[in-house]
Enzyme design. Structure first.
Site, PDB file in Angstrom:
ATOM      1  N   LYS A   1      44.366  36.990  31.721  1.00  0.00           N
ATOM      2  CA  LYS A   1      44.850  38.309  32.169  1.00  0.00           C
ATOM      3  C   LYS A   1      45.999  38.113  33.156  1.00  0.00           C
ATOM      4  O   LYS A   1      45.803  37.657  34.272  1.00  0.00           O
ATOM      5  CB  LYS A   1      43.743  39.119  32.846  1.00  0.00           C
ATOM      6  CG  LYS A   1      44.188  40.579  33.006  1.00  0.00           C
ATOM      7  CD  LYS A   1      43.478  41.325  34.094  1.00  0.00           C
ATOM      8  CE  LYS A   1      44.150  41.285  35.431  1.00  0.00           C
ATOM      9  NZ  LYS A   1      45.474  41.947  35.522  1.00  0.00           N
TER      10      LYS A   1
ATOM     11  N   GLY B   1      45.949  34.371  43.206  1.00  0.00           N
ATOM     12  CA  GLY B   1      46.265  35.713  43.700  1.00  0.00           C
ATOM     13  C   GLY B   1      45.975  35.799  45.185  1.00  0.00           C
ATOM     14  O   GLY B   1      45.952  34.789  45.891  1.00  0.00           O
TER      15      GLY B   1
ATOM     16  N   THR C   1      44.090  36.462  48.869  1.00  0.00           N
ATOM     17  CA  THR C   1      42.842  35.955  49.449  1.00  0.00           C
ATOM     18  C   THR C   1      41.717  36.986  49.333  1.00  0.00           C
ATOM     19  O   THR C   1      40.572  36.628  49.028  1.00  0.00           O
ATOM     20  CB  THR C   1      43.096  35.523  50.906  1.00  0.00           C
ATOM     21  OG1 THR C   1      44.005  34.415  50.860  1.00  0.00           O
ATOM     22  CG2 THR C   1      41.821  35.089  51.609  1.00  0.00           C
TER      23      THR C   1
ATOM     24  N   THR D   1      41.275  39.320  47.036  1.00  0.00           N
ATOM     25  CA  THR D   1      40.786  39.353  45.648  1.00  0.00           C
ATOM     26  C   THR D   1      39.968  38.097  45.363  1.00  0.00           C
ATOM     27  O   THR D   1      38.929  38.154  44.690  1.00  0.00           O
ATOM     28  CB  THR D   1      41.968  39.438  44.654  1.00  0.00           C
ATOM     29  OG1 THR D   1      42.912  40.386  45.137  1.00  0.00           O
ATOM     30  CG2 THR D   1      41.508  39.835  43.281  1.00  0.00           C
TER      31      THR D   1
ATOM     32  N   GLU E   1      43.274  29.873  43.879  1.00  0.00           N
ATOM     33  CA  GLU E   1      44.562  29.560  44.531  1.00  0.00           C
ATOM     34  C   GLU E   1      45.015  30.829  45.217  1.00  0.00           C
ATOM     35  O   GLU E   1      45.373  31.798  44.551  1.00  0.00           O
ATOM     36  CB  GLU E   1      45.587  29.120  43.482  1.00  0.00           C
ATOM     37  CG  GLU E   1      45.246  27.845  42.744  1.00  0.00           C
ATOM     38  CD  GLU E   1      45.146  26.644  43.652  1.00  0.00           C
ATOM     39  OE1 GLU E   1      45.768  26.652  44.734  1.00  0.00           O
ATOM     40  OE2 GLU E   1      44.417  25.705  43.306  1.00  0.00           O
TER      41      GLU E   1
ATOM     42  N   CYS F   1      53.933  31.799  46.886  1.00  0.00           N
ATOM     43  CA  CYS F   1      52.860  31.464  47.830  1.00  0.00           C
ATOM     44  C   CYS F   1      53.259  30.289  48.723  1.00  0.00           C
ATOM     45  O   CYS F   1      52.710  30.115  49.803  1.00  0.00           O
ATOM     46  CB  CYS F   1      51.586  31.140  47.060  1.00  0.00           C
ATOM     47  SG  CYS F   1      51.837  29.845  45.844  1.00  0.00           S
TER      48      CYS F   1
ATOM     49  N   GLU G   1      49.962  37.304  55.663  1.00  0.00           N
ATOM     50  CA  GLU G   1      50.896  36.977  54.585  1.00  0.00           C
ATOM     51  C   GLU G   1      51.710  38.224  54.217  1.00  0.00           C
ATOM     52  O   GLU G   1      51.155  39.216  53.764  1.00  0.00           O
ATOM     53  CB  GLU G   1      50.120  36.493  53.366  1.00  0.00           C
ATOM     54  CG  GLU G   1      51.043  35.987  52.281  1.00  0.00           C
ATOM     55  CD  GLU G   1      50.317  35.611  51.001  1.00  0.00           C
ATOM     56  OE1 GLU G   1      49.383  36.329  50.611  1.00  0.00           O
ATOM     57  OE2 GLU G   1      50.719  34.613  50.389  1.00  0.00           O
TER      58      GLU G   1
HETATM   59  P1  NDP Z   1      46.168  39.954  43.487  1.00  0.00           P
HETATM   60  O1  NDP Z   1      45.047  39.226  44.136  1.00  0.00           O
HETATM   61  O2  NDP Z   1      46.308  41.402  43.760  1.00  0.00           O
HETATM   62  O3  NDP Z   1      46.080  39.828  41.899  1.00  0.00           O
HETATM   63  C1  NDP Z   1      46.058  38.606  41.200  1.00  0.00           C
HETATM   64  C2  NDP Z   1      45.469  38.851  39.832  1.00  0.00           C
HETATM   65  O4  NDP Z   1      44.101  39.224  39.962  1.00  0.00           O
HETATM   66  C3  NDP Z   1      46.138  40.001  39.075  1.00  0.00           C
HETATM   67  O5  NDP Z   1      46.130  39.718  37.695  1.00  0.00           O
HETATM   68  C4  NDP Z   1      45.204  41.160  39.408  1.00  0.00           C
HETATM   69  O6  NDP Z   1      45.329  42.207  38.517  1.00  0.00           O
HETATM   70  C5  NDP Z   1      43.861  40.471  39.330  1.00  0.00           C
HETATM   71  N1  NDP Z   1      42.785  41.149  40.047  1.00  0.00           N
HETATM   72  C6  NDP Z   1      42.874  42.032  41.082  1.00  0.00           C
HETATM   73  N2  NDP Z   1      41.621  42.440  41.457  1.00  0.00           N
HETATM   74  C7  NDP Z   1      40.736  41.788  40.652  1.00  0.00           C
HETATM   75  C8  NDP Z   1      39.310  41.767  40.544  1.00  0.00           C
HETATM   76  N3  NDP Z   1      38.527  42.502  41.342  1.00  0.00           N
HETATM   77  N4  NDP Z   1      38.732  40.987  39.602  1.00  0.00           N
HETATM   78  C9  NDP Z   1      39.503  40.227  38.789  1.00  0.00           C
HETATM   79  N5  NDP Z   1      40.862  40.206  38.828  1.00  0.00           N
HETATM   80  C10 NDP Z   1      41.470  40.959  39.755  1.00  0.00           C
HETATM   81  O7  NDP Z   1      47.468  39.146  43.848  1.00  0.00           O
HETATM   82  P2  NDP Z   1      48.962  39.556  43.534  1.00  0.00           P
HETATM   83  O8  NDP Z   1      49.136  39.753  42.056  1.00  0.00           O
HETATM   84  O9  NDP Z   1      49.334  40.647  44.468  1.00  0.00           O
HETATM   85  O10 NDP Z   1      49.728  38.201  43.901  1.00  0.00           O
HETATM   86  C11 NDP Z   1      50.141  37.895  45.179  1.00  0.00           C
HETATM   87  C12 NDP Z   1      49.165  36.942  45.846  1.00  0.00           C
HETATM   88  O11 NDP Z   1      48.996  35.778  45.074  1.00  0.00           O
HETATM   89  C13 NDP Z   1      49.677  36.470  47.188  1.00  0.00           C
HETATM   90  O12 NDP Z   1      48.633  36.525  48.133  1.00  0.00           O
HETATM   91  C14 NDP Z   1      50.065  35.023  46.935  1.00  0.00           C
HETATM   92  O13 NDP Z   1      50.015  34.192  48.044  1.00  0.00           O
HETATM   93  C15 NDP Z   1      49.055  34.630  45.911  1.00  0.00           C
HETATM   94  N6  NDP Z   1      49.542  33.469  45.176  1.00  0.00           N
HETATM   95  C16 NDP Z   1      48.945  32.248  45.401  1.00  0.00           C
HETATM   96  C17 NDP Z   1      49.420  31.109  44.767  1.00  0.00           C
HETATM   97  C18 NDP Z   1      48.756  29.779  44.968  1.00  0.00           C
HETATM   98  O14 NDP Z   1      48.994  28.900  44.138  1.00  0.00           O
HETATM   99  N7  NDP Z   1      47.955  29.578  45.998  1.00  0.00           N
HETATM  100  C19 NDP Z   1      50.581  31.175  43.872  1.00  0.00           C
HETATM  101  C20 NDP Z   1      51.123  32.506  43.718  1.00  0.00           C
HETATM  102  C21 NDP Z   1      50.617  33.602  44.351  1.00  0.00           C
HETATM  103  P3  NDP Z   1      46.283  43.453  38.929  1.00  0.00           P
HETATM  104  O15 NDP Z   1      47.647  42.928  39.036  1.00  0.00           O
HETATM  105  O16 NDP Z   1      46.101  44.380  37.833  1.00  0.00           O
HETATM  106  O17 NDP Z   1      45.744  43.960  40.229  1.00  0.00           O
END
Ligand code: NDP
Length: 478
Positions: free
Chosen positions: A173, A226, A228, A230, A248, A282, A382
């Site tokens: 997803k 994504g 922290t 989530t 991650e 990130c 962040e």
């Molecule tokens: P989110 O946590 O909002 O979303 C990440 C993914 O999870 C999306 O596909 C999202 O869908 C999905 N999601 C959201 N809620 C749920 C749930 N309850 N159950 C399952 N899946 C869920 O992150 P962002 O997309 O806003 O990305 C930014 C974040 O990602 C930043 O904090 C960044 O630091 C982190 N990141 C970390 C990296 C690493 O390698 N450590 C690399 C890149 C980013 P939807 O978009 O539909 O909400």
């Protein structure tokens, strides 16, 4: 209007609910496509497709799995331009960046893991005269791969490639904000000869379809990148069913600049590390911690280069800095800048929304702030946008304490010519990834991931192959 569809059992199909969400183009603020609003029913279909594909995919000779994944890598290369244009339109990032980094890295992810499985060896432990043990790495079955919007195809394939390579079937997803290149990947996967059901791609909202993937009892592991918060929700849900998770998460990464470093190089790289992809990586260095004796010199050089950054229309080849992902995210970033002012910070450059070429999209100027306490919100939370804070230090001890003084621990760049100091400081900084005199130099064999609230587990190389498999020891008595 382009309608994106789910990819299940090798076919494109609308969501079971027949409802769609709007997808915005960040550079203009216009709606330009529709995304399936998938739910549990779509997850059930994807699980059924993956279950029927698992037995033959997991038993396919490794060389054959590798051949299909290499073919997929070649197809990504072949369609690089089309994919880069789609990525730029979906995210607002400069087309030049998508062409140079995002899409080549997606191809590299498949190529790397397709080669890794061919070279991966299992282990054996001989009990002399008694028995022989051998340990096989068995695929898990069906796994969920959930990825964010900032590096859409790059991070999606970073999970999907090792999962498939180890013989698993995947339900992926992407973020609903950036579905386009994952949608296009489905078509390329079919052309590469990936059997139906091996890779299924569902689109929609995280708390709805994402969570349904995490909760489905037949999904054995979740690889998530994504935020922290989530990650915390996913970790709790997965724990209930004893699922494997790799998380991650976010970062608040320090660049530590010692006076003895190559200042010119440190400035050039710090501009990149602060503002590449509009600060929406990130790994971006959002806190620049500078030895007091070179603070003014660093600041002057840094500000000069930030003012020269070519901000604007992401579709122009010479643009270095494009639009933020969404109106909500832009408002969040502007809110942080406002708060930094309230907390006593001085905005040295940037600080506001702009409209290059009268585009109606979500552009925020590259912003540099000084004068904030290391404990204030902009230095602790962040922002995930084009905002960087300059912080002076006067001793090595202080630099380490400021670097470690947040809840995060993803990456850190240390700048010094003193090799002993580089090692000494690196060993004391609580980050999963440390760069010395560089930033974002990636070798896909190395473990990648964060400490503290930046994550659980590691991706990359053998770590990823281990995550997507289960060791099974077989002891044969002589
Ligand atoms: P989110 O946590 O909002 O979303 C990440 C993914 O999870 C999306 O596909 C999202 O869908 C999905 N999601 C959201 N809620 C749920 C749930 N309850 N159950 C399952 N899946 C869920 O992150 P962002 O997309 O806003 O990305 C930014 C974040 O990602 C930043 O904090 C960044 O630091 C982190 N990141 C970390 C990296 C690493 O390698 N450590 C690399 C890149 C980013 P939807 O978009 O539909 O909400």
């Amino acid at each position: 209007m382009k309608k994106i569809l789910n990819y299940i059992a090798g076919e494109f199909q609308p969501p079971d609910s027949k409802t769609f969400l709007e997808n915005y183009e960040p550079a203009t603020g216009d709606i330009y496509s529709e995304v399936p609003d998938s739910d549990k029913a779509d997850v059930a279909m994807a699980v059924a497709a993956a279950e029927s594909a698992f037995s033959s995919w997991s038993q396919l000779p490794i060389a054959e799995r590798s051949r299909i994944l290499l073919k997929l890598a070649d197809l990504i290369d072949e369609h690089q331009d089309r994919l880069a244009q789609a990525e730029s339109k979906d995210t607002g990032k400069p087309i030049a960046l998508a062409r140079a980094v995002d899409i080549p890295r997606a191809a590299a992810n498949f190529r790397f893991f397709a080669s890794a499985i061919v070279n991966h060896s299992s282990s054996a432990h001989v009990m002399e005269g008694v028995a022989v043990n051998y340990t096989r790495q068995a695929p898990l079955g069906i796994v969920g791969c959930i990825s964010p919007w900032n590096l859409p195809l790059y991070l999606f394939t970073w999970k999907v490639a090792p999962a498939l390579a180890m013989g698993n079937c995947v339900i992926g997803k992407p973020s609903e904000l950036t579905p386009m290149t994952a949608y296009m990947l489905g078509e390329l996967a079919t052309r590469a000869g990936l059997p139906p059901g091996v890779l299924n791609i569902l689109h929609g909202l995280g708390p709805k379809v994402g969570q349904a993937i995490v909760e489905h009892p037949r999904v054995k592991a979740i690889s998530f990148t994504g935020g922290t918060n989530t990650g915390r929700i996913i970790g709790k849900l997965a724990a209930d069913q004893f699922k494997k998770v790799s998380l991650e998460l976010g970062g608040k990464n320090p660049n530590v600049i010692f006076a003895d470093c190559d200042l010119e190089e440190a400035i050039r790289t710090s501009v990149l590390s602060a503002f590449r992809n509009q600060g929406e990586i990130c790994l971006c260095g959002s806190r620049i911690i500078i030895e007091a004796s070179v603070y003014e010199e660093f600041k002057e050089g840094f500000l000069k280069q930030v003012r020269e950054l070519k901000v604007g229309n992401p579709y122009r080849d010479d643009t270095a800095f494009g639009a933020l992902i969404s109106e909500d995210h832009m408002n969040k970033v502007l809110g942080y800048i406002h708060k930094a002012r309230e907390e006593g910070g001085t905005i040295l450059v940037g600080g506001g929304r702009i409209h290059p070429e009268d585009l109606g999209g979500y552009f925020v100027e590259p912003t540099v702030i000084e004068g904030l306490d290391p404990d204030c919100s902009i230095n602790q939370e962040e922002v995930f946008g084009p905002v960087v804070s300059l912080i002076p230090f006067s001793s090595e001890e202080e630099a380490i304490s400021v670097a470690n003084g947040t809840a995060y621990g993803l990456s850190c760049s240390i700048w010094t010519r003193d090799v002993s100091r580089a090692h000494r400081v690196a060993h004391r900084v609580q980050s999963g990834v440390i760069w010395v005199n560089c930033w974002m130099l990636r070798d896909l064999r190395t473990p990648f991931g964060g400490m503290k609230q930046s994550g659980v587990g590691r991706e990359g190389g053998d770590e990823a192959l281990r995550f997507f498999s289960e060791p099974q020891n077989i002891c044969v008595k002589q």
